[in-house]
Write a protein that holds these residues in place. Structure first.
Motif, mmCIF file in Angstrom:
data_model
loop_
_atom_site.group_PDB
_atom_site.id
_atom_site.type_symbol
_atom_site.label_atom_id
_atom_site.label_comp_id
_atom_site.label_asym_id
_atom_site.label_seq_id
_atom_site.Cartn_x
_atom_site.Cartn_y
_atom_site.Cartn_z
ATOM 1 N N UNK A 1 53.935 -53.286 7.870
ATOM 2 C CA UNK A 1 53.513 -52.031 8.479
ATOM 3 C C UNK A 1 52.005 -51.861 8.332
ATOM 4 N N UNK A 2 51.458 -52.257 7.176
ATOM 5 C CA UNK A 2 50.011 -52.172 6.970
ATOM 6 C C UNK A 2 49.271 -53.075 7.958
ATOM 7 N N UNK A 3 49.808 -54.270 8.215
ATOM 8 C CA UNK A 3 49.178 -55.183 9.182
ATOM 9 C C UNK A 3 49.178 -54.551 10.574
ATOM 10 N N UNK A 4 50.317 -53.961 10.958
ATOM 11 C CA UNK A 4 50.400 -53.338 12.279
ATOM 12 C C UNK A 4 49.384 -52.205 12.412
ATOM 13 N N UNK A 5 49.357 -51.316 11.407
ATOM 14 C CA UNK A 5 48.448 -50.175 11.466
ATOM 15 C C UNK A 5 46.995 -50.618 11.460
ATOM 16 N N UNK A 6 46.672 -51.607 10.634
ATOM 17 C CA UNK A 6 45.293 -52.081 10.554
ATOM 18 C C UNK A 6 44.832 -52.632 11.893
ATOM 19 N N UNK A 7 45.703 -53.377 12.566
ATOM 20 C CA UNK A 7 45.332 -53.937 13.868
ATOM 21 C C UNK A 7 45.196 -52.854 14.932
ATOM 22 N N UNK A 8 46.125 -51.912 14.971
ATOM 23 C CA UNK A 8 46.068 -50.877 16.004
ATOM 24 C C UNK A 8 44.879 -49.953 15.798
ATOM 25 N N UNK B 1 34.070 -60.575 17.441
ATOM 26 C CA UNK B 1 34.418 -60.592 16.025
ATOM 27 C C UNK B 1 35.893 -60.882 15.806
ATOM 28 N N UNK B 2 36.725 -60.570 16.772
ATOM 29 C CA UNK B 2 38.156 -60.827 16.629
ATOM 30 C C UNK B 2 38.537 -62.188 17.171
ATOM 31 N N UNK B 3 39.723 -62.645 16.745
ATOM 32 C CA UNK B 3 40.217 -63.942 17.209
ATOM 33 C C UNK B 3 41.123 -63.807 18.410
ATOM 34 N N UNK B 4 41.495 -62.574 18.768
ATOM 35 C CA UNK B 4 42.434 -62.408 19.872
ATOM 36 C C UNK B 4 43.875 -62.531 19.434
ATOM 37 N N UNK B 5 44.121 -62.514 18.139
ATOM 38 C CA UNK B 5 45.491 -62.636 17.624
ATOM 39 C C UNK B 5 46.002 -61.356 16.978
ATOM 40 N N UNK B 6 45.131 -60.379 16.770
ATOM 41 C CA UNK B 6 45.522 -59.195 15.997
ATOM 42 C C UNK B 6 46.676 -58.423 16.606
ATOM 43 N N UNK B 7 46.563 -58.042 17.897
ATOM 44 C CA UNK B 7 47.627 -57.281 18.528
ATOM 45 C C UNK B 7 48.882 -58.116 18.718
ATOM 46 N N UNK B 8 48.715 -59.410 18.920
ATOM 47 C CA UNK B 8 49.875 -60.291 19.023
ATOM 48 C C UNK B 8 50.662 -60.303 17.714
ATOM 49 N N UNK B 9 49.942 -60.382 16.594
ATOM 50 C CA UNK B 9 50.610 -60.360 15.280
ATOM 51 C C UNK B 9 51.228 -58.995 15.025
ATOM 52 N N UNK C 1 48.803 -57.979 24.493
ATOM 53 C CA UNK C 1 49.525 -58.574 23.365
ATOM 54 C C UNK C 1 49.632 -60.092 23.484
ATOM 55 N N UNK C 2 48.942 -60.680 24.475
ATOM 56 C CA UNK C 2 48.925 -62.132 24.595
ATOM 57 C C UNK C 2 47.990 -62.728 23.542
ATOM 58 N N UNK C 3 48.343 -63.872 23.067
ATOM 59 C CA UNK C 3 47.527 -64.537 22.037
ATOM 60 C C UNK C 3 46.213 -65.042 22.633
ATOM 61 N N UNK C 4 45.134 -64.826 21.895
ATOM 62 C CA UNK C 4 43.789 -65.306 22.235
ATOM 63 C C UNK C 4 43.262 -64.710 23.545
#
Length: 518
Positions: free
Chosen positions: A375-382, A450-458, A436-439
């Motif tokens: 849940x922390x990962x989801x919130x941090x990304x959003x 600064x991002x890798x393009x994976x945050x919302x996908x994860x 939500x697509x990767x990269x």
């Protein structure tokens, strides 16, 4: 009535069955053919029977008129007419005779073979008129009650009595009725035979089709080794061979794709694992350099800052790749705990020093059983994505919703909803389907962000593993900005890694640019 309603009714009646339709078509063809043949046969036989009876009676009547009536005097007596009529009716033709003469001008006399059966009133007026005008033999078919009759009349050439014939056609009608019954029975037998033939044909044709359909369903269920037994050289056998070839080709391609996918996942996992060791050393070095950055030469300090920044970015990328490979391999698992959602969101924001940039609307006491780390990962990304691309203020609201319509009370509030909204320019419409697509990068002009393009996908993967999901859209209330809505079940105890499909992988819906959690 709508097309769907018609289809439902036809399905309820069984009209969607190919077997039934084939039987009905065979039956209709046989019925039309049998009725047509029976109708033609009945009409031909009817005309033949009536014509034969009619010709025999008229021929005998004509002959009797020439032999007996023509020999009578021009003004015969009542007795002579009566005797002649009885003699004419005594033959084998089986008809009644009525002779009409004159004693004197304007004084007619009548002689009938059977006055009770045949009188002048039984002769149609049009026939009497025709016989009175011309010296020919005229006839008509008429009906008295339910019995058909043949009525004919003629005059003696040169003057003399007029004769009328009255013959019952009841026997011929009975014969034709028997013929009609026979033809009806033959039609019914033809219809029954066609139904049996259609059933046999349907069985012969549809069994291979049913086997093909069953094999196709098994193939669709993932049983790629499904094959059909082929026998014969007809079109159905050729179709079965084509299916087997297609199934074999599909099985080979899927096996190749699975092998390549497994190899790719293994490569990413191995690469990420191997990178962690040098990255650990690099991270330690960059931390030392960062501590000494103020005392470095001004010409060197920017390079050191860049190295520190890129090392951290590389470290985040490797961690994200490791997380992605765990999801792809199906090894990601939930570690559930009972948490206060408001405390969890507050902790996530406080750990990243976002308290001044985030407006939190969450009541304490909303409990949920889920994985706190995920849940922390989801919130941090959003939230991080909203701050990075939308800008502050970012509003985070937490609420519960009823999972079933009509539910009341706390027990019905079985869905946790967390909404993250920014007040930036929003997400371009062409980007929404891909957030939500990767990269995926929303702008090709800045591939190095600064991002890798994976945050919302994860974030999406972590929501799915809980049995929930995330949607992205633009605000429609006039203030602008993007809105991400996270929905999770309040109790994920029954959700496993294999149950990720409960929320559905709706990755073709609303999307925005993928960012990474800080």
């Amino acid at each position: 009535m709508s097309g769907a309603a018609k289809k439902a009714i036809l399905a309820g009646l069984g009209w969607t069955s190919l077997r039934l339709r084939l039987v009905v078509v065979f039956g209709m063809v046989a019925l039309i053919a049998a009725v047509s043949a029976s109708g033609i046969a009945y009409w031909l036989n009817r005309e033949a029977v009536l014509t034969r009876t009619q010709d025999a009676a008229l021929g005998d009547f004509r002959q009797q008129m020439q032999n007996r009536v023509a020999s009578l005097p021009a003004r015969p007596t009542q007795s002579e007419l009566q005797t002649a009529a009885e003699q004419m009716a005594a033959g084998t033709a089986g008809y009644s005779v009525l002779l009409l003469g004159e004693r004197e001008a304007g004084k007619p006399i009548v002689g009938a073979s059977d006055p009770d059966a045949f009188t002048l009133d039984d002769v149609p007026a049009e026939l009497r008129k025709a016989v009175g005008d011309q010296e020919h033999l005229f006839w008509v078919r008429t009906q008295r009650g339910n019995t058909p009759y043949l009525v004919a009349g003629t005059r003696i050439v040169g003057g003399g009595p007029t004769g009328y014939l009255f013959k019952s056609l009841d026997q011929e009608r009975q014969d034709l009725n028997s013929l009609a019954w026979s033809l009806g029975i033959a039609t019914a037998l033809a219809l029954a035979g066609s139904a049996l033939l259609a059933q046999a044909a349907a069985t012969t044709v549809l069994k291979p089709v049913q086997r093909l359909g069953q094999a196709a369903r098994q193939l669709g269920e993932g049983k790629l080794d499904t094959r059909l037994q082929v026998s014969g050289t007809d079109e159905l056998a050729e179709l079965s061979r084509t299916f087997n070839n297609a199934a074999e080709s599909l099985e080979k391609k899927v096996a190749d794709m699975s092998a390549r996918e497994e190899s790719s996942r293994r490569f990413v996992a191995d690469m990420s694992h191997e990178l962690r060791t040098p990255l650990t050393a690099l991270t330690a070095v960059t931390e030392v350099l960062e501590d000494e950055q103020e005392g470095l030469d001004p010409m060197v300090a920017p390079a050191v800052a860049l190295v520190v920044s890129e090392t951290r970015r590389l470290n985040d990328l490797v961690e994200n790749l490791m997380e992605v490979t765990r999801f792809d391999a199906g090894t990601a698992r939930l570690v559930l705990d009972d948490v206060d959602v408001a405390d969890q969101v507050t902790a996530c924001i406080d750990a990243r020093a976002w308290l001044d940039a985030v407006d939190l609307d969450a009541e304490r006491g909303i409990m949920a059983r889920l994985d706190p780390r995920r849940l922390d990962v989801i919130l941090a990304n959003l939230i991080g994505n909203a701050l990075k691309h939308g800008g502050s203020p970012v509003r985070v609201s937490v609420r519960t919703e009823t999972g079933e319509e009509g539910g009341t009370g706390d027990e019905a509030e079985d869905e946790l909803v967390i909404e993250v909204r920014d007040h930036g320019p929003g997400i371009p419409e062409d980007v929404l389907p891909h957030v939500f697509d990767r990269f995926y990068k929303a702008s090709a002009s800045r591939p190095r962000s600064e991002g890798s393009g994976l945050g919302l996908s994860i974030a999406m993967e972590n929501a799915l593993i809980h049995g929930g999901g995330i949607t992205a859209a633009n605000s429609t209330d006039g203030d602008g900005g993007a809105v991400f809505v996270l929905r999770l079940p309040r109790d994920a105890s029954d959700i496993t890694a294999d149950g990720r499909g409960l929320a559905g992988r709706e990755r073709d819906g609303e999307r925005g640019e993928a960012g990474d959690a800080p």
